[in-house]
Each structure stands twice: as structure tokens, then as C-alpha cells.
Design an enzyme around this catalytic site. Structure first.
Site, PDB file in Angstrom:
ATOM      1  N   ARG A  89       0.856  -1.188   0.000  1.00 25.96           N
ATOM      2  CA  ARG A  89       0.000   0.000   0.000  1.00 25.96           C
ATOM      3  C   ARG A  89       0.892   1.239   0.000  1.00 25.96           C
ATOM      4  O   ARG A  89       1.960   1.255   0.642  1.00 25.96           O
ATOM      5  CB  ARG A  89      -0.894   0.043   1.237  1.00 25.96           C
ATOM      6  N   HIS A  99      -1.606   0.393  -9.647  1.00 30.13           N
ATOM      7  CA  HIS A  99      -2.192  -0.585  -8.711  1.00 30.13           C
ATOM      8  C   HIS A  99      -2.806  -1.786  -9.446  1.00 30.13           C
ATOM      9  O   HIS A  99      -4.013  -2.038  -9.349  1.00 30.13           O
ATOM     10  CB  HIS A  99      -3.249   0.101  -7.813  1.00 30.13           C
ATOM     11  N   GLU A 146      -3.397   7.829  -3.798  1.00 26.54           N
ATOM     12  CA  GLU A 146      -4.045   7.105  -4.888  1.00 26.54           C
ATOM     13  C   GLU A 146      -5.523   7.496  -5.054  1.00 26.54           C
ATOM     14  O   GLU A 146      -6.217   7.613  -4.034  1.00 26.54           O
ATOM     15  CB  GLU A 146      -3.956   5.612  -4.525  1.00 26.54           C
TER      16      GLU A 146
HETATM   17  C1  GLV Z   1      -5.034  -5.122  -3.798  1.00 29.21           C
HETATM   18  O1  GLV Z   1      -4.296  -4.225  -3.586  1.00 29.21           O
HETATM   19  C2  GLV Z   1      -5.558  -5.936  -2.759  1.00 29.21           C
HETATM   20  O2  GLV Z   1      -5.428  -5.576  -1.579  1.00 29.21           O
HETATM   21  O3  GLV Z   1      -6.123  -6.982  -3.072  1.00 29.21           O
END
Ligand code: GLV
Length: 322
Positions: A239, A286, A268
Site C-alpha cells: 500500500r 495498482h 491514490e
Molecule cells: C489489492 O491491492 C488488494 O489488496 O487486493
């Protein structure tokens, strides 16, 4: 809508969208793009279940807008930092995520980013597209030989960290990890568990695989970055909030770090414009879990969680609530 419905905040994968109608529940389904907050709160009102993604903030406001019929919120993501677990627990709402089904896809993409930054794949592609004259040369676009015994330090040795380790070992890398749940000095699948500071000081590449929690926010700050080896690389498919981006930009600009590959960002979907000006960085929007089967499996698991809870059974992959 009078009957409690299933609210689905975003369009799921085509095959799972096709299966939603078989559930026999009234449905309100959002669109491809995230719903505006007001729309979201209006559409979830009266729902018995909600399928959301990491772009939806599920907090007290959301849960209150849904109302007392809401039994379960299923996140189409393994991370659940978008969900206020205490608020869900206080209202007796089950929260589910999608662990397990995305480990290999996420590890594949992490490794793609690792190779892309260390072997300058994206930079070389940008260069090739300029049309500038070039000719093969011994010093042209030279990167790190990861197979020559480079050390990969994996921060967080859960399922995804371990899947990344397997790939790195197959490439001939030495792999170490730091994880508060493991004993320092232990060896797990040929991966040595070491102190976090030692990992930063001894790795050519550091890859992050921890959830975003109050304790991991800005885990990689200016102090952590300064511990990293000069000329090393950072990869983040966890993250954005785990990394202090301002400090990272300084470390990349000064040349202390040779490069970074980021799949996630602090603000983001906004990406700090300074990051986009750097040559020694690979930026991904992402997509680490964006494998075709993986995305189907994530959506399908979210649907299974909803149907089980609505049938009065335990969820398949519930998130432990406080
Ligand atoms: C993607 O980032 C997830 O947490 O699945």
C-alpha cells in the site's frame, strides 16, 4: 427499494457479473468507475450485503447509510485498510476480504516490477521510442545482475511475501525477510529471518509485503531509506501509505537509491507529479493482482462470502474484527 438488496459498488469481471443474477437477490450494481460518495450512500441504503472494492471507504457513515439490514461487507481485495473494522464490529456486520486467490498474480507482478527497475526495462522502452540514434555498447543501459547473488529483503513474510521469495530463489537471489511474527535467526523455506534494520542495510532490493496499519504507515521513511544500501532498489506492491513518498523522492533524486518500482501511492489514484518526473522509477496503477483468472477468483470469492453469510453460514474468508 423495499426488499433488502445486494449492493455491488463496481462492475465486477464479466463472468462474475453474469453469475450475479443467478443469486436470486434484488441487485443494485454500480459502474466501472467508483461511485460518487452520495450515489454510494444512496444505493447501499437498505442493503443486506455489499460488495465493495478498495476504492470505497466503508466507515460509520457508510454502515449507517446501509442501515440495520446490512449483514456483510465483502471487499474485493486482500487489503482492507478502506474499512473501519471497529465500526463494522459495533454494528454486527461481517467483513470479508479475498486472501489466497491473488498471491501468485501479485508475486508475479512484484517480480515483473523488480526486473523492470533493476534491468531498466521501462526506461529502455522510453529511450527506444524517442527515435534518438543509438548503437549497442558495453555501457549502455546497464542494470543490476540480480542472478549474481544479489540479496532480496522481503518486508513481511505472509503468503505474498513467500510467493515472491520463491520467484527470487529461482532467479538465484539470496533472500532474507523481516516479519514481527517470525523468530530472528529462523530459516523459513531457505529464507533467513533477520532484523528489519539489518534487512535494509544488507539488501540490494527491498520488497514490501505488509498491510497498511497504524504501525506500518511510513514504515519506509527518511530514516529507513537512509539505512538502505547506496545503489539499492525499493519495490512496493503493498500500500502506498507504507512509504513516505517525499522521502523516497529525495532518496531517488540524490542517487542514494538506484531506483524504485511502485504499484501503489499515498494519494491514490493521484500520483505525486514529482514521481513522474524521475527516470529511475517504474510506476504502475495498482495492478499487481490484475491477472485474468485472479480477478475472477477475487470477485467470485467475494460473492461466495456474501451468499454464505446471507444463508446464515460462516464467511469463507472473514476479516477478524476487533
Ligand atoms: C489489492 O491491492 C488488494 O489488496 O487486493
Amino acid at each position: 427499494m423495499s426488499l433488502p438488496h445486494l449492493y455491488v459498488a463496481r462492475t465486477l469481471t464479466p463472468s462474475v457479473m453474469g453469475e450475479l443474477t443467478d443469486l436470486g437477490l434484488p441487485l443494485i450494481v454500480g459502474e466501472e468507475a467508483p461511485p460518487a460518495r452520495e450515489r454510494l450512500l444512496a444505493d447501499v441504503a437498505g442493503a443486506s450485503a455489499a460488495i465493495v472494492t478498495l476504492t470505497e471507504r466503508v466507515d460509520a457513515e457508510f454502515l449507517d447509510a446501509a442501515g440495520p439490514a446490512l449483514k456483510v461487507v465483502a471487499n474485493v481485495a486482500v487489503g482492507y485498510d478502506n474499512i473501519d473494522l471497529a465500526a463494522a464490529a459495533a454494528r454486527g456486520v461481517v467483513v470479508c476480504n479475498t486472501p489466497g486467490v491473488l498471491d501468485e498474480a501479485t508475486a508475479d507482478h512484484t517480480f515483473a516490477m523488480l526486473l523492470a527497475i533493476t534491468r531498466r526495462v521501462v526506461e529502455a522502452d522510453r529511450f527506444a521510442r524517442t527515435g534518438r540514434p543509438w548503437i549497442w555498447g558495453p555501457n549502455m543501459l546497464v542494470g543490476l545482475d540480480i542472478s549474481a547473488g544479489a540479496t532480496l529483503g522481503i518486508v513481511g513474510f505472509g503468503r505474498i511475501g513467500r510467493a515472491v521469495a520463491r520467484r527470487a530463489q529461482a532467479f538465484g537471489m539470496r533472500v532474507t525477510t523481516s516479519d514481527p511474527g517470525l523468530r530472528i535467526g529462523a530459516s523459513v523455506n531457505g529464507v533467513e529471518v533477520i532484523e528489519a534494520d539489518t534487512l535494509l542495510e544488507t539488501s540490494e532490493v527491498v520488497s514490501l509485503h505488509v498491510p497498511l496499519l497504524p504501525s506500518t504507515r511510513h514504515l519506509i521513511d527518511a530514516a529507513a531509506l537512509s539505512r538502505m544500501k547506496p545503489g539499492s532498489y525499493l519495490v512496493n506492491a503493498a500500500r502506498g501509505g507504507v512509504v513516505d513518498e517525499t522521502a523516497l523522492i529525495d532518496a531517488l533524486r540524490s542517487g542514494h537509491l538506484a531506483g524504485a518500482a511502485l504499484d501503489t501511492f499515498e494519494g491514490e489514484p493521484a500520483i505525486n507529479p514529482e514521481l513522474t518526473t524521475l527516470e529511475n522509477i517504474v510506476l504502475q496503477p495498482h495492478i499487481a493482482s490484475a491477472g485474468d483468472r485472479t480477478r475472477d477468483n477475487m470477485c467470485r470469492l467475494a460473492v461466495r462470502n456474501v451468499t454464505r453469510v446471507l444463508a446464515g453460514e460462516p464467511a469463507e474468508t472473514p476479516v477478524p474484527l476487533p
